[in-house]
Enzyme design. Structure first.
Site, PDB file in Angstrom:
ATOM      1  N   ARG A  98       0.837  -1.299   0.226  1.00  0.00           N
ATOM      2  CA  ARG A  98      -0.013   0.037   0.478  1.00  0.00           C
ATOM      3  C   ARG A  98       0.796   0.983  -0.380  1.00  0.00           C
ATOM      4  O   ARG A  98       0.488   2.464  -0.063  1.00  0.00           O
ATOM      5  CB  ARG A  98      -0.699  -0.460   1.093  1.00  0.00           C
TER       6      ARG A  98
ATOM      7  N   TRP B 129       2.351   5.987   1.088  1.00  0.00           N
ATOM      8  CA  TRP B 129       2.793   6.226  -0.075  1.00  0.00           C
ATOM      9  C   TRP B 129       2.010   7.887   0.497  1.00  0.00           C
ATOM     10  O   TRP B 129       1.398   8.404   0.084  1.00  0.00           O
ATOM     11  CB  TRP B 129       1.410   5.772  -1.128  1.00  0.00           C
TER      12      TRP B 129
ATOM     13  N   ASN C 124      -4.914   7.071   6.816  1.00  0.00           N
ATOM     14  CA  ASN C 124      -4.402   6.804   5.506  1.00  0.00           C
ATOM     15  C   ASN C 124      -5.750   8.082   5.150  1.00  0.00           C
ATOM     16  O   ASN C 124      -6.837   7.757   5.048  1.00  0.00           O
ATOM     17  CB  ASN C 124      -4.661   5.481   5.015  1.00  0.00           C
ATOM     18  N   GLY C 125      -5.568   8.762   4.095  1.00  0.00           N
ATOM     19  CA  GLY C 125      -6.776   9.283   3.118  1.00  0.00           C
ATOM     20  C   GLY C 125      -6.634  10.849   3.009  1.00  0.00           C
ATOM     21  O   GLY C 125      -4.401  10.661   2.529  1.00  0.00           O
TER      22      GLY C 125
ATOM     23  N   GLU D 175      -3.301  -4.638 -22.102  1.00  0.00           N
ATOM     24  CA  GLU D 175      -3.430  -5.274 -20.378  1.00  0.00           C
ATOM     25  C   GLU D 175      -2.107  -5.147 -20.813  1.00  0.00           C
ATOM     26  O   GLU D 175      -1.529  -5.129 -19.172  1.00  0.00           O
ATOM     27  CB  GLU D 175      -3.714  -5.856 -20.286  1.00  0.00           C
TER      28      GLU D 175
ATOM     29  N   LYS E  13       0.960  -3.587 -18.078  1.00  0.00           N
ATOM     30  CA  LYS E  13       1.794  -4.223 -16.940  1.00  0.00           C
ATOM     31  C   LYS E  13       3.275  -3.946 -17.348  1.00  0.00           C
ATOM     32  O   LYS E  13       4.242  -3.663 -16.567  1.00  0.00           O
ATOM     33  CB  LYS E  13       1.226  -6.049 -17.576  1.00  0.00           C
TER      34      LYS E  13
ATOM     35  N   GLU F  21       3.913  -0.959 -15.787  1.00  0.00           N
ATOM     36  CA  GLU F  21       3.747  -0.799 -14.266  1.00  0.00           C
ATOM     37  C   GLU F  21       5.503  -0.411 -13.839  1.00  0.00           C
ATOM     38  O   GLU F  21       5.605  -0.218 -13.279  1.00  0.00           O
ATOM     39  CB  GLU F  21       2.815  -1.308 -14.232  1.00  0.00           C
TER      40      GLU F  21
ATOM     41  N   HIS G  94      -4.178   5.288 -38.821  1.00  0.00           N
ATOM     42  CA  HIS G  94      -4.137   6.542 -38.313  1.00  0.00           C
ATOM     43  C   HIS G  94      -3.644   7.410 -36.637  1.00  0.00           C
ATOM     44  O   HIS G  94      -4.297   8.117 -36.480  1.00  0.00           O
ATOM     45  CB  HIS G  94      -6.011   6.398 -37.317  1.00  0.00           C
TER      46      HIS G  94
ATOM     47  N   LYS H 211      -0.778  -0.418  -4.283  1.00  0.00           N
ATOM     48  CA  LYS H 211      -1.810  -1.920  -4.825  1.00  0.00           C
ATOM     49  C   LYS H 211      -3.106  -0.387  -4.563  1.00  0.00           C
ATOM     50  O   LYS H 211      -4.253  -1.144  -5.670  1.00  0.00           O
ATOM     51  CB  LYS H 211      -1.284  -2.570  -3.242  1.00  0.00           C
TER      52      LYS H 211
END
Length: 606
Positions: A29, A75, A101-102, A478, A482, A485, A501, A601
């Site tokens: 997190r 984070w 957290n927030g 996706e 990946k 990331e 295009h 996460k």
């Protein structure tokens, strides 16, 4: 997206080692900094910048007195990663400690007012206003619980907060608003945490406080009071996750473990047929479906659009959760909004759900039992993927897809009862194929050595492109996500038919292009696109059937998939080698695939 924990143990037990173990399980997190606070006769705090292991090596976080305390892994949002900005944050007196957290949106106004009153701030965080507000109210004679109640009445934002005070020993006070928080009940041990993996070694018996509830942890037990300050009983349930699920199990990284678990957990999701059938029975007069999601879940939703429109003919929109408010006026009681989130706590997705509830039917597809989206939605499908620790979604993505496939197929069977235009042959064939997906995935996992060698070949490239048509298009998106990331290599996914295009201008000599081309009606068109990029001297990686006749002059590398994997179920299988490729490129580049920079996460702040 930070992680918080708190625990209160028996008098003869030390909290710090337990807090360290618990907070280490939440490092997905956030991993900018870490800190722990305990109380013996005084407030004890150790904190520092860096990953938990680094800070612990320097400070020995477990060597602190006291049988209760709180901890935090950060984070960073307000204030760069530093020791001063690490939590816990304290008040002027050094008696109150808070983890949070927030995001507190009005913290600047609050801070300015407190500074005028003589409070001295030492960090750049929004969190630091919380202990100072608590201090202010306790100085007026309020106890810690009431001081926190007065504090949150002033805060504008999102929060899960835990606070302790030297003046009220053997007590932890916690509350939440739009941020996740669970309470764990053990054997004369009590916990709060952002997420279940933190406390699985100690208890799997939990409950989730509602917004505005005040939770009081004491050696004698847990008390919960609602917004009206009334003591209330909470529904307690047992998590079916085991502690081993949140361990690496012999793998070097969680991501590789979770990739290898995908066949097993898809089987878990496939057991949800009966629950999904019950939900579909209650859904009447639906003439439009909206998928609402972020990131990887958004890509799962795109596949859902293709499936439902193909099988059932109901119009489907896919909307980024952060953009959902602009579509709100188009909703009505015949719209079903489907919200997809691994954690069930994604802030933008949860906000979008709350906006839609007064106007439409709502369905959540989530992995965490009792999470905010699961609680808020009219209906819920659990993916049963187990805890996912790696930041980049793998097994939860495939389990989301599996839930969507089941929903689309079973919806088709139901609507066909009154609609002769629905082709049930396609649906029954799809359900048969779904049962073989775990087998197909195991076959792909057996190619790890060849994919590892391929990763070594391409690890120094600076740009990648992924292309596909139809069901392969979300796979391309996706796959690109990946890669960027966890390797920090620029990757872009495109619909193959869009090359002329604009994107074709970027596909130059030596640029790797991953072409996703399962068998089916789009295969020949995609082959033409492959030849277009190869004619520009791009390096082509073809992900296709293992019996495909692609000559060496067309593809530089080929990842072969069982030809029985049809176009319609390709999203469940063809993504697996791309996950593995991204993982091995990250390893070759010296990146930590479990902890990509700047990411965490669960995105629980807007």
């Amino acid at each position: 997206m930070c992680g918080i924990v708190g625990c209160i143990l028996k008098d003869n037990e030390k909290a710090a080692p337990v807090l360290l173990e618990c907070i280490s399980k939440l490092e997905y997190r956030g991993y900018d900094s870490v800190g722990i606070a305990t109380i013996s006769d005084e407030l004890n705090i150790k904190k520092g910048k860096g990953a938990i292991k680094e800070v612990n090596n320097e400070l020995d976080l477990s060597d602190m007195p006291g049988n209760y305390g709180i901890a935090h892994t950060r984070w960073a949002t307000h204030g760069k990663p530093s020791k001063e900005n690490a939590h816990p944050q304290i008040d002027c007196s050094g008696k109150i400690a808070v983890v949070h957290n927030g995001i507190i949106r009005n913290y600047v106004t609050i801070r300015n007012e407190l500074e005028k009153e003589g409070h001295v701030f030492k960090s750049q965080t929004d969190t630091e206003v919380i202990p100072h507000l608590i201090e202010k109210f306790m100085d007026k004679g309020l106890d810690l619980e009431k001081a926190l109640r007065e504090t949150i009445a002033i805060l504008d934002g999102t929060y899960a907060i835990a606070a302790i005070s030297v003046d009220e020993p053997n007590k932890i006070i916690a509350t939440r608003k739009d941020s996740p928080l669970i309470v764990g009940v053990g054997d004369e041990q009590y916990f709060i945490a952002s997420d279940a993996p933190a406390i699985l070694d100690y208890t799997r018996t939990i409950f989730r406080p509602d917004e505005g509830d005040i939770v009081v942890l004491e050696p004698s037990g847990v008390t919960v009071k609602n917004k009206d300050d009334e003591i209330i009983e909470k529904e307690i349930f047992t998590i079916d996750w085991t502690p081993d699920m949140a361990e690496k199990g012999g793998y070097e990284y969680f991501m590789l473990k979770e990739i290898n678990e995908q066949a097993e957990y898809i089987q878990n999701t496939l057991t949800q047929k009966e629950n999904i059938e019950k939900i579909i029975e209650e859904l009447e007069d639906i003439n439009r479906i909206c998928f609402v999601a972020c990131g990887t879940s958004y890509h799962a939703s795109l596949t859902g659009k293709y499936l439902i429109e193909s099988l059932v003919g109901i119009p489907v929109d896919v909307i980024l959760a952060s953009e959902f408010k602009y579509s709100l006026n188009a909703l009505n009681d015949k719209t079903l909004c489907i919200y997809i989130s691994q954690s069930g706590e994604t802030a933008d997705t949860l906000d979008a759900l709350k906006m839609a509830k007064p106007k439409s039917k709502t369905l959540g597809i989530v992995n965490v039992v009792g999470s905010a989206i699961a609680t808020e939605a009219d209906y819920v499908i659990y993916t049963h993927a187990g805890p996912e620790i790696g930041v980049a979604a793998t097994k939860t993505y495939l389990c989301q897809l599996t839930a969507i496939y089941l929903f689309a197929a079973l919806l088709s069977l139901k609507l066909a009862e009154n609609n002769d235009d629905i082709d049930l042959t396609k649906t029954t064939d799809l359900l048969r194929q779904l049962d073989r997906v775990p087998e197909f995935i195991e076959e792909v996992l057996g190619q790890s050595d060849s994919i590892m060698k391929m990763a070594e070949k391409y690890k120094d490239k600076s740009d990648f492109f992924f292309i596909g048509r139809g069901y392969a298009y979300p796979i391309a998106l996706e796959g690109a996500l990946k890669l960027k990331e966890i390797t920090y290599i620029h990757g872009e996914g495109y619909a193959a038919g869009e090359l002329k295009h604009g994107p074709l201008a970027l596909m130059d000599e030596g640029v790797p292009v991953v072409v996703v081309m399962p068998p089916g009606e789009d295969y020949d068109h995609t082959m033409s696109n492959l030849e277009e990029v190869k004619a520009r001297n791009a390096e082509v990686i073809a992900v296709t059937t293992d019996d495909a006749e692609i000559k060496e002059d067309k593809a530089d590398d080929i990842i072969g998939i069982n030809p029985d994997v049809s176009e319609i179920i390709a999203p469940l299988v063809y993504i697996v080698p791309l996950q593995m490729f991204a993982y091995y490129v990250a390893i070759d580049k010296g990146c930590d695939p479990d902890k990509p920079r700047n990411l965490a996460k669960s995105v629980t702040v807007n």
